[in-house]
Scaffold this motif. Structure first.
Motif, PDB file in Angstrom:
ATOM      1  N   LEU A 177       0.859  -1.175   0.000  1.00 28.94           N
ATOM      2  CA  LEU A 177       0.000   0.000   0.000  1.00 28.94           C
ATOM      3  C   LEU A 177       0.894   1.223   0.000  1.00 28.94           C
ATOM      4  N   PHE A 178       0.494   2.256  -0.745  1.00 34.82           N
ATOM      5  CA  PHE A 178       1.321   3.449  -0.875  1.00 34.82           C
ATOM      6  C   PHE A 178       0.567   4.652  -0.319  1.00 34.82           C
ATOM      7  N   ALA A 179       1.247   5.407   0.538  1.00 36.13           N
ATOM      8  CA  ALA A 179       0.667   6.629   1.082  1.00 36.13           C
ATOM      9  C   ALA A 179       0.448   7.613  -0.067  1.00 36.13           C
ATOM     10  N   PRO A 180      -0.572   8.481   0.042  1.00 37.01           N
ATOM     11  CA  PRO A 180      -0.846   9.413  -1.046  1.00 37.01           C
ATOM     12  C   PRO A 180       0.385  10.185  -1.542  1.00 37.01           C
ATOM     13  N   ALA A 181       1.261  10.590  -0.657  1.00 38.10           N
ATOM     14  CA  ALA A 181       2.450  11.353  -1.068  1.00 38.10           C
ATOM     15  C   ALA A 181       3.468  10.497  -1.813  1.00 38.10           C
ATOM     16  N   ASP A 182       3.386   9.166  -1.654  1.00 38.29           N
ATOM     17  CA  ASP A 182       4.357   8.256  -2.274  1.00 38.29           C
ATOM     18  C   ASP A 182       3.831   7.580  -3.540  1.00 38.29           C
ATOM     19  N   ARG A 183       2.622   7.887  -3.923  1.00 36.33           N
ATOM     20  CA  ARG A 183       2.016   7.227  -5.078  1.00 36.33           C
ATOM     21  C   ARG A 183       2.582   7.780  -6.380  1.00 36.33           C
ATOM     22  N   LYS A 184       2.797   6.853  -7.314  1.00 38.70           N
ATOM     23  CA  LYS A 184       3.287   7.219  -8.644  1.00 38.70           C
ATOM     24  C   LYS A 184       2.155   7.043  -9.654  1.00 38.70           C
ATOM     25  N   ALA A 185       2.147   7.892 -10.647  1.00 42.78           N
ATOM     26  CA  ALA A 185       1.103   7.828 -11.671  1.00 42.78           C
ATOM     27  C   ALA A 185       1.163   6.507 -12.428  1.00 42.78           C
ATOM     28  N   ALA A 186       0.009   5.963 -12.680  1.00 43.42           N
ATOM     29  CA  ALA A 186      -0.074   4.779 -13.542  1.00 43.42           C
ATOM     30  C   ALA A 186       0.220   5.245 -14.969  1.00 43.42           C
ATOM     31  N   PRO A 187       0.886   4.423 -15.762  1.00 41.08           N
ATOM     32  CA  PRO A 187       1.177   4.824 -17.143  1.00 41.08           C
ATOM     33  C   PRO A 187      -0.094   4.858 -17.993  1.00 41.08           C
ATOM     34  N   ALA A 188       0.023   5.504 -19.119  1.00 42.86           N
ATOM     35  CA  ALA A 188      -1.098   5.521 -20.067  1.00 42.86           C
ATOM     36  C   ALA A 188      -1.369   4.078 -20.503  1.00 42.86           C
ATOM     37  N   LEU A 189      -2.595   3.683 -20.413  1.00 43.04           N
ATOM     38  CA  LEU A 189      -2.980   2.333 -20.827  1.00 43.04           C
ATOM     39  C   LEU A 189      -4.200   2.442 -21.718  1.00 43.04           C
ATOM     40  N   THR A 190      -4.018   2.025 -22.936  1.00 42.33           N
ATOM     41  CA  THR A 190      -5.128   1.966 -23.877  1.00 42.33           C
ATOM     42  C   THR A 190      -5.043   0.625 -24.596  1.00 42.33           C
ATOM     43  N   GLY A 191      -6.159   0.193 -25.090  1.00 44.88           N
ATOM     44  CA  GLY A 191      -6.148  -1.057 -25.841  1.00 44.88           C
ATOM     45  C   GLY A 191      -7.536  -1.416 -26.303  1.00 44.88           C
ATOM     46  N   PRO A 223     -12.704  -0.228 -27.687  1.00 42.08           N
ATOM     47  CA  PRO A 223     -11.538   0.507 -27.179  1.00 42.08           C
ATOM     48  C   PRO A 223     -11.704   0.775 -25.682  1.00 42.08           C
ATOM     49  N   TRP A 224     -10.587   0.783 -24.955  1.00 40.47           N
ATOM     50  CA  TRP A 224     -10.617   1.061 -23.512  1.00 40.47           C
ATOM     51  C   TRP A 224      -9.378   1.871 -23.167  1.00 40.47           C
ATOM     52  N   SER A 274       0.998  -9.831 -26.792  1.00 40.10           N
ATOM     53  CA  SER A 274       2.452  -9.635 -26.864  1.00 40.10           C
ATOM     54  C   SER A 274       3.050  -9.149 -25.552  1.00 40.10           C
ATOM     55  N   GLY A 275       2.226  -8.655 -24.649  1.00 40.71           N
ATOM     56  CA  GLY A 275       2.723  -8.120 -23.377  1.00 40.71           C
ATOM     57  C   GLY A 275       3.207  -6.680 -23.462  1.00 40.71           C
ATOM     58  N   LYS A 276       2.994  -6.017 -24.599  1.00 43.18           N
ATOM     59  CA  LYS A 276       3.472  -4.640 -24.753  1.00 43.18           C
ATOM     60  C   LYS A 276       2.783  -3.678 -23.790  1.00 43.18           C
ATOM     61  N   ALA A 277       1.488  -3.835 -23.598  1.00 44.00           N
ATOM     62  CA  ALA A 277       0.767  -2.959 -22.664  1.00 44.00           C
ATOM     63  C   ALA A 277       1.271  -3.183 -21.242  1.00 44.00           C
ATOM     64  N   LEU A 278       1.524  -4.428 -20.901  1.00 44.76           N
ATOM     65  CA  LEU A 278       2.048  -4.753 -19.575  1.00 44.76           C
ATOM     66  C   LEU A 278       3.397  -4.085 -19.333  1.00 44.76           C
TER      67      LEU A 278
END
Length: 188
Positions: A44-58, A65-66, A139-143
């Motif tokens: 679990l990550f405290a709000p100050a330690d959270r990192k943005a999730a990368p752009a994910l589309t597919g 589309p999502w 292919s695992g590219k999104a991952l």
């Protein structure tokens, strides 16, 4: 000396046979190369330690589309899975139950990885009654966009992404309904 050479040659032949049998077995286990089963460790990550999730589309398994960016303002539960993965099969009922209990306020999504046969992924979704969208990523590219947040070999992994698009928690390995409910509450 001759006996030692015969033993050495026999040993080499045994090793070559074992490797080729292992390679054949690996080819028969579609998508599993490099698979590492997680331990169910929760981070679990405290709000100050959270990192943005990368752009994910597919594109989802049903051809729509999502995009993760379209989910801003909702907590998102993103589960990385493969139909070939025994722990994924074990946790699927808990994910479905948590999604049902939490309702539309929380967006569940799957990231199906390394299933080269889309029919197998669709069979998994049908078998477990998964109703939330699942991006098809053979292919695992999104991952790989999640490098540093998800190990590409640790399947299943589940991320809980907060309303601002930052990773609030992660489970490497099987996740349970109760764990998900708690993580979503903490992320909210």
């Amino acid at each position: 000396m001759r006996r030692r050479a015969v033993v050495l040659v026999a040993g080499l032949m045994l090793a070559v046979t074992a490797c080729s049998s292992g390679q054949q077995a690996a080819q028969n286990r579609q998508g599993q190369a490099g698979f590492v089963s997680g331990t169910g460790n929760v981070s679990l990550f405290a709000p100050a330690d959270r990192k943005a999730a990368p752009a994910l589309t597919g594109t989802t398994l049903d051809g729509k589309p999502w995009s993760l960016a379209d989910q801003t303002g909702k907590v998102v539960v993103l589960n990385v899975w493969g139909s070939w993965c025994p722990p994924c099969r074990k946790e699927a009922p808990d994910l479905v139950a948590a999604a049902k209990e939490l309702g539309p306020a929380v967006q569940f999504a799957g990231l199906n990885t390394r299933d080269l046969d889309k029919a197998q992924a669709n069979k998994f979704v049908q078998e477990f009654g998964v109703t939330y969208p699942n991006i098809y990523d053979p292919s695992g590219k999104a991952l790989l966009r999640f490098r540093g947040q998800i190990s590409p070999t640790a399947i299943p992994t589940t991320l809980v992404i907060d309303k601002s698009g930052k990773v609030a928690g992660r489970v490497v390995g099987e996740v349970t309904k109760q764990t998900l409910l708690g993580m979503v509450k903490d992320a909210g």
